[in-house]
Design a protein around this motif. Structure first.
Motif, short mmCIF file in Angstrom:
data_model
loop_
_atom_site.label_atom_id
_atom_site.label_comp_id
_atom_site.label_asym_id
_atom_site.label_seq_id
_atom_site.Cartn_x
_atom_site.Cartn_y
_atom_site.Cartn_z
N SER A 336 0.85 -1.20 0.00
CA SER A 336 0.00 0.00 0.00
C SER A 336 0.88 1.24 0.00
CB SER A 336 -0.91 0.01 1.22
OG SER A 336 -1.87 -1.01 1.14
N ILE A 337 0.55 2.20 -0.85
CA ILE A 337 1.29 3.46 -0.92
C ILE A 337 0.29 4.60 -0.99
CG2 ILE A 337 3.24 2.39 -2.10
CD1 ILE A 337 2.27 3.60 -4.69
N LEU A 338 0.77 5.80 -0.69
CA LEU A 338 -0.09 6.97 -0.83
C LEU A 338 -0.49 7.16 -2.29
CD1 LEU A 338 1.73 9.53 1.47
CD2 LEU A 338 -0.55 8.61 1.82
N SER A 339 -1.75 7.43 -2.52
CA SER A 339 -2.23 7.62 -3.89
C SER A 339 -1.51 8.77 -4.58
CB SER A 339 -3.74 7.88 -3.89
OG SER A 339 -4.43 6.77 -3.37
N PRO A 368 -6.53 1.74 -6.96
CA PRO A 368 -6.82 2.93 -6.14
C PRO A 368 -8.10 2.71 -5.33
CG PRO A 368 -6.42 3.52 -8.44
CD PRO A 368 -6.60 2.03 -8.39
N SER A 369 -8.13 3.27 -4.14
CA SER A 369 -9.31 3.12 -3.30
C SER A 369 -10.47 3.92 -3.89
CB SER A 369 -9.02 3.61 -1.88
OG SER A 369 -10.19 3.62 -1.10
N THR A 377 -3.26 3.65 -2.36
CA THR A 377 -3.43 2.80 -3.53
C THR A 377 -2.71 1.49 -3.26
OG1 THR A 377 -3.65 4.59 -5.13
CG2 THR A 377 -2.81 2.51 -5.95
N THR A 378 -3.37 0.39 -3.53
CA THR A 378 -2.78 -0.92 -3.27
C THR A 378 -2.18 -1.49 -4.54
OG1 THR A 378 -4.41 -1.34 -1.53
CG2 THR A 378 -3.21 -3.23 -2.37
N LEU A 379 -0.93 -1.91 -4.45
CA LEU A 379 -0.24 -2.57 -5.56
C LEU A 379 -0.26 -4.07 -5.33
CD1 LEU A 379 2.94 -0.32 -5.95
CD2 LEU A 379 0.77 -0.12 -7.15
N HIS A 380 -0.63 -4.84 -6.35
CA HIS A 380 -0.57 -6.29 -6.29
C HIS A 380 0.57 -6.76 -7.20
CE1 HIS A 380 -4.95 -7.11 -4.82
NE2 HIS A 380 -4.30 -6.24 -4.06
N ILE A 381 1.53 -7.46 -6.62
CA ILE A 381 2.64 -8.04 -7.39
C ILE A 381 2.34 -9.53 -7.53
CG2 ILE A 381 5.14 -8.36 -7.52
CD1 ILE A 381 5.39 -5.99 -5.58
N ILE A 382 2.11 -9.98 -8.75
CA ILE A 382 1.60 -11.33 -8.99
C ILE A 382 2.56 -12.09 -9.90
CG2 ILE A 382 -0.38 -12.67 -9.79
CD1 ILE A 382 -2.05 -10.07 -9.50
N PRO A 638 5.61 0.33 7.98
CA PRO A 638 6.54 0.98 7.05
C PRO A 638 5.88 1.74 5.91
CG PRO A 638 6.47 -1.39 6.66
CD PRO A 638 5.66 -1.14 7.89
N THR A 639 4.57 1.61 5.73
CA THR A 639 3.89 2.35 4.68
C THR A 639 3.96 3.85 4.97
OG1 THR A 639 2.35 0.54 4.27
CG2 THR A 639 1.71 2.71 3.46
#
Length: 760
Positions: A336-339, A368-369, A377-382, A638-639
């Motif tokens: 999760s990071i700041l949008s 993005p929320s 904003t949530t990043l998915h690493i797949i 840590p976010t």
């Protein structure tokens, strides 16, 4: 004018003719009380039209004091000290209010918020305990209790959650039903040209599979093109048009490979997988593009997922007409990071994805929320391998660390950045140069995100701003040989001209100092006033004694606040002491007797002196200080800009943040690194880090207790970490609790406090 409440007191009013209030002798205590207590009707005045500049005024309107409609919370618990002078309502709460207050806070919340019946594949938010006592607060996702002076007594963080391992997800795929078509041509040349055309064409998003055949036993020859992987809805017209100018003489279709519906196939695969473990979630893909159908199964444990993949990958499912199903791990990590940060680093994230795609399947998706109040904003690493996800996630985390603003060797920082106007300056500067500036208030650093050229411009602007601010701040030491009464008289003159906000007195330092914000001319004038006041002919005793002075600012008191130890403050000064005190001055202590009293102010006294908002600010700062000085026990999520706290552990449990849903390894403090050990992850993210190289070249080291980077330029080998307060021996980096222990160790083990050759 209202009556001056100090005129009739024992010491009288110190302002004399300059006082804004009425100086009349009150007949009795009732008149004094009425003078102090504001009336229920507060008139507002306007100047009459006939005399716009004169003193004549008439009431414009009157309204009741709104505070009288609110129940006094201290009266209801028997602790209100203001009596009849209290502006809040003094009567017992109604039966309805009592009944409502008797219901626990969480029960009221559960009653008012309906529970959703929908399942979510996200990790559930950890629910911290709720504060029910006046000295407890919900901070950082934890229940924090405070004691005298606002010091932290205990922290009860949300328990480290047993987060679902990302390798519990299994990707399932199978081919959709297809059919074969036979196209007959009149010549081998037409057949070959049509086959080449069809092989380079997609029909209904499917790539066609073509084979040619010639029956030479007939005259003329029978030339055929067999086309496979056709969607079952493909028509003869579609095929003929795809052949171009070489149209077939006839088109014949075969039977569909299977006729089972997508729902029936999904149920069959789900039943098959459930025979090897509990399938908690089953999600069918709604996309119809391509020849494959896809679904995702989430098992309860990683072992169940592994067993299902081992036994059923390549299994021929009867509902597919004997066609195979394909199973593989779908490893996913969430960050999760700041949008507002995402747009600045999106190009770098795309480069990470591209670099891994050449080796293996890997995707970085952003979500993005939809809630505007949620800033993340949530990043998915797949990927289909945990190793790839771990390495990609290390690369992403490296980007998220940003570039720390530095002016040569020193970090660029100023206390102004902690204030509202400072934050507005950072936002405007970042927008001007298309750089996101993240202010880390806990670590006192600025991290820059954007392209390298723009970052350099912003860094240079920040350095100039900090240099300019340093020029306008002056610390003036008070001469300890001069009588304190002389300093008091001189300081009062400085405050009268420059104001309390521009000139602040610190009576806890040795020597006492005045911090002045202004021009060099203001600083020179203040020094001159102090020198004049220190002359032998100056009679300061009578000047000071005619005033009732504050223990903090040495100025006259407008509203009295008396501590249990008997020292008198101006209430505004006491509030400012509580709100502006440094971390080293928590718990709050009395500064009476020129800073020598040091009695801890009780929590009850703090409640009485401060408003709820002011007290909350003090407690939040105390909590932040406690977490920062106990890095071995507590750490922040840590976010960036997330204030949730977790408890450090040696077993590496996974903590799931209730605010940003980031999973954190409670052992090393990194965002959960599936597929890598703590050491492997650290090596991956710091292997080619420029800051790590800088530390090696400049002999900068990390504090063994909290990990904060320290650089020693000269002087004694005794180092005190500014972050956690640990005392260190710079030679061997051992940690001590007191400076005396550190010096004893250096003398016994190393023979000196300094490096060999120091001072030569």
């Amino acid at each position: 004018m209202p009556v001056c409440k100090f005129f009739s007191s024992k010491n009288g009013c110190g302002r004399g003719a300059q006082c804004y209030f009425q100086h009349t002798q009150l007949a009795n205590q009732e008149q004094l009380d009425s003078a102090i207590r504001p009336p229920n009707l507060v008139p507002s005045y306007r100047t009459t039209d006939s005399n716009p500049t004169g003193p004549a005024k008439t009431p414009m309107f009157a309204f009741p004091d709104p505070l009288t409609e609110i129940s006094c919370r201290y009266f209801n618990i028997g602790k209100c000290k203001n009596g009849d002078r209290c502006r809040f309502r003094h009567n017992a709460t109604s039966e309805e209010e009592k009944a409502h207050e008797s219901i626990p806070q969480q029960a009221r919340k559960d009653h008012s918020e309906p529970k959703s019946g929908q399942h979510s594949q996200d990790i559930p938010k950890a629910q911290p305990p709720k504060a029910t006592e006046s000295n407890a607060r919900d901070l950082g996702g934890a229940l924090v209790k405070f004691g005298p002076g606002g010091d932290v007594l205990s922290i009860e963080p949300a328990a480290a959650s047993k987060a679902r391992l990302q390798m519990c997800n299994v990707s399932c795929s199978w081919y959709q039903p297809s059919k074969i078509a036979t196209l007959e041509f009149t010549s081998s040349q037409s057949m070959d040209e049509a086959a080449q055309k069809l092989g380079n064409t997609k029909i209904l998003n499917r790539t066609l599979e073509c084979r040619t055949a010639v029956n030479k036993q007939t005259k003329p020859w029978q030339c055929y093109v067999k086309v496979g992987n056709l969607d079952v809805s493909t028509t003869s017209k579609m095929l003929k048009e795809a052949c171009g100018q070489r149209r077939p003489r006839s088109v014949t279709f075969g039977e569909s490979s299977y006729s089972s519906s997508a729902e029936a196939i999904g149920q069959a695969i789900q039943r098959l997988l459930s025979s090897r473990g509990t399938v908690e979630f089953w999600t069918m893909s709604s996309s119809t593009k391509g020849a494959q159908s896809k679904a995702t199964a989430t098992f309860s444990t990683m072992e169940q997922a592994a067993k299902a993949i081992t036994e059923f990958n390549g299994y021929k499912l009867p509902q597919l007409g004997g066609s195979k199903i394909f199973l593989s791990y779908m490893v996913k990590a969430k960050v999760s990071i700041l949008s507002s940060m995402y747009s600045a680093i999106s190009l770098e994230l795309a480069n990470v994805q591209q670099s891994f795609r050449s080796k293996n399947y890997l995707e970085i998706k952003s979500y993005p929320s939809t809630d505007k109040a949620h800033r993340f904003t949530t990043l998915h690493i797949i990927s289909n391998t945990a190793q790839e996800v771990g390495k990609a996630k290390a690369a992403v985390d490296k980007i998220l660390n940003g570039h720390t603003a530095r002016g040569g060797r020193d970090i660029v920082w100023h206390e102004l950045f902690l204030k509202t106007e400072g934050m507005a300056y950072l936002n405007n500067l970042g927008k001007l140069h298309d750089v996101f500036i993240y202010r880390n208030a806990r670590k006192c650093i600025l991290s820059l995100y954007g392209n390298e050229t723009n970052r350099a411009i912003v860094e240079s602007a920040l350095l100039k701003t900090v240099d300019d601010l340093a020029v306008s701040t002056f610390n003036i030491d008070l001469d300890g040989k001069v009588p304190e009464a002389a300093h008091q008289a001189a300081y009062r003159k400085i405050v009268r001209k420059l104001g309390k906000t521009a000139a602040r007195l610190n009576v806890t330092t040795s020597p006492k100092t005045i911090t002045l914000h202004g021009s060099p001319e203001d600083a020179d004038w203040a020094r001159a006033i102090l020198r004049e006041g220190s002359g032998p002919t100056t009679d300061t005793k009578s000047t000071v004694e005619e005033y009732l002075t504050c223990a903090v600012c040495w100025c006259d008191i407008t509203e009295t606040f008396t501590t249990p130890c008997g020292h008198v403050y101006d209430r505004e000064c006491f509030v400012n002491q509580c709100l502006s005190t440094g971390d080293d001055n928590i718990p709050i202590r009395c500064l009476g007797s020129s800073g020598n009293c040091q009695a801890v102010i009780s929590f009850t006294e703090l409640e009485a002196a401060l408003t709820r908002d002011q007290l909350d600010k003090l407690l939040e700062r105390s909590f932040t200080r406690h977490v920062r000085t106990h890095p071995g026990n507590y750490q922040y999520c840590p976010t960036a800009d997330c204030d949730q706290v977790y408890e450090v552990s040696d077993d590496g449990k996974i903590f799931t943040c209730s605010t940003c849903l980031t999973s954190v390894c409670t052992k090393c403090g990194a965002v959960s690194h599936e597929g890598l050990t703590c050491d492997q992850y650290k090596s991956a993210i710091l292997g080619d880090d420029a800051f790590a190289d800088w530390k090696k070249k400049n002999d900068a080291r990390d504090c063994p207790k909290c990990g904060c980077t320290i650089q020693k330029s000269e002087g004694c080998n005794h180092i005190k970490c500014k972050t956690c307060g640990a005392h260190l021996c710079w030679v061997c980096m051992r940690v001590f609790g007191m400076s005396s222990d550190t010096y004893g160790h250096m003398s016994a083990e190393h023979g000196s406090f300094y490096d060999p050759g120091y001072g030569d």
